[in-house]
Motif scaffolding. Structure first.
Motif, PDB file in Angstrom:
ATOM      1  N   LYS A  86      -0.177  12.079   1.726  1.00 48.27           N
ATOM      2  CA  LYS A  86       1.137  12.664   1.440  1.00 48.27           C
ATOM      3  C   LYS A  86       2.161  11.558   1.253  1.00 48.27           C
ATOM      4  O   LYS A  86       2.005  10.457   1.754  1.00 48.27           O
ATOM      5  N   GLN A  87       3.225  11.870   0.526  1.00 44.93           N
ATOM      6  CA  GLN A  87       4.254  10.866   0.264  1.00 44.93           C
ATOM      7  C   GLN A  87       5.015  10.495   1.520  1.00 44.93           C
ATOM      8  O   GLN A  87       5.490   9.375   1.638  1.00 44.93           O
ATOM      9  N   GLY A  88       5.142  11.407   2.450  1.00 47.37           N
ATOM     10  CA  GLY A  88       5.838  11.097   3.709  1.00 47.37           C
ATOM     11  C   GLY A  88       5.126  10.011   4.486  1.00 47.37           C
ATOM     12  O   GLY A  88       5.761   9.151   5.099  1.00 47.37           O
ATOM     13  N   LEU A  89       3.817  10.033   4.467  1.00 51.76           N
ATOM     14  CA  LEU A  89       3.047   8.997   5.146  1.00 51.76           C
ATOM     15  C   LEU A  89       3.166   7.659   4.415  1.00 51.76           C
ATOM     16  O   LEU A  89       3.193   6.601   5.038  1.00 51.76           O
ATOM     17  N   ALA A  90       3.269   7.707   3.094  1.00 50.00           N
ATOM     18  CA  ALA A  90       3.455   6.478   2.319  1.00 50.00           C
ATOM     19  C   ALA A  90       4.806   5.836   2.649  1.00 50.00           C
ATOM     20  O   ALA A  90       4.903   4.611   2.761  1.00 50.00           O
ATOM     21  N   PHE A 144       0.830  -1.195   0.000  1.00 49.19           N
ATOM     22  CA  PHE A 144       0.000   0.000   0.000  1.00 49.19           C
ATOM     23  C   PHE A 144       0.872   1.255   0.000  1.00 49.19           C
ATOM     24  O   PHE A 144       0.572   2.224  -0.701  1.00 49.19           O
ATOM     25  N   GLY A 145       1.941   1.244   0.766  1.00 50.23           N
ATOM     26  CA  GLY A 145       2.851   2.380   0.787  1.00 50.23           C
ATOM     27  C   GLY A 145       3.543   2.585  -0.544  1.00 50.23           C
ATOM     28  O   GLY A 145       3.702   3.718  -1.003  1.00 50.23           O
ATOM     29  N   CYS A 146       3.947   1.490  -1.192  1.00 47.40           N
ATOM     30  CA  CYS A 146       4.593   1.597  -2.508  1.00 47.40           C
ATOM     31  C   CYS A 146       3.635   2.163  -3.543  1.00 47.40           C
ATOM     32  O   CYS A 146       4.004   3.025  -4.339  1.00 47.40           O
ATOM     33  N   PHE A 147       2.391   1.679  -3.541  1.00 47.44           N
ATOM     34  CA  PHE A 147       1.422   2.176  -4.512  1.00 47.44           C
ATOM     35  C   PHE A 147       1.118   3.649  -4.285  1.00 47.44           C
ATOM     36  O   PHE A 147       0.981   4.414  -5.230  1.00 47.44           O
TER      37      PHE A 147
END
Length: 64
Positions: free
Chosen positions: A38-42, A21-24
């Motif tokens: 946000k990308q930081g949370l990913a 999920f983080g990669c997507f």
């Protein structure tokens, strides 16, 4: 995964889910998500997933 207990297997699958999920979310196939806006949370989700996968090695069956 044959050598892990039930808790270890659940930890592996949850870690894999968080990592994917983080990669997507980070790479963009999902786009905007209300869970990871946000990308930081990913990146946090990806690192949490890796940590969970690595920590699943503590839940191995005892050899007899």
């Amino acid at each position: 995964m044959r050598k892990h207990t039930l808790v270890g297997k659940i930890t592996i699958w949850l870690g894999l889910f968080y990592f994917i999920f983080g990669c997507f979310s980070f790479l963009g196939p999902i786009g905007y998500s209300s869970i990871a806006p946000k990308q930081g949370l990913a990146v946090t989700y990806m690192s949490l997933g890796i940590a969970m996968i690595l920590s699943s090695n503590f839940f191995k069956k005892e050899s007899q």
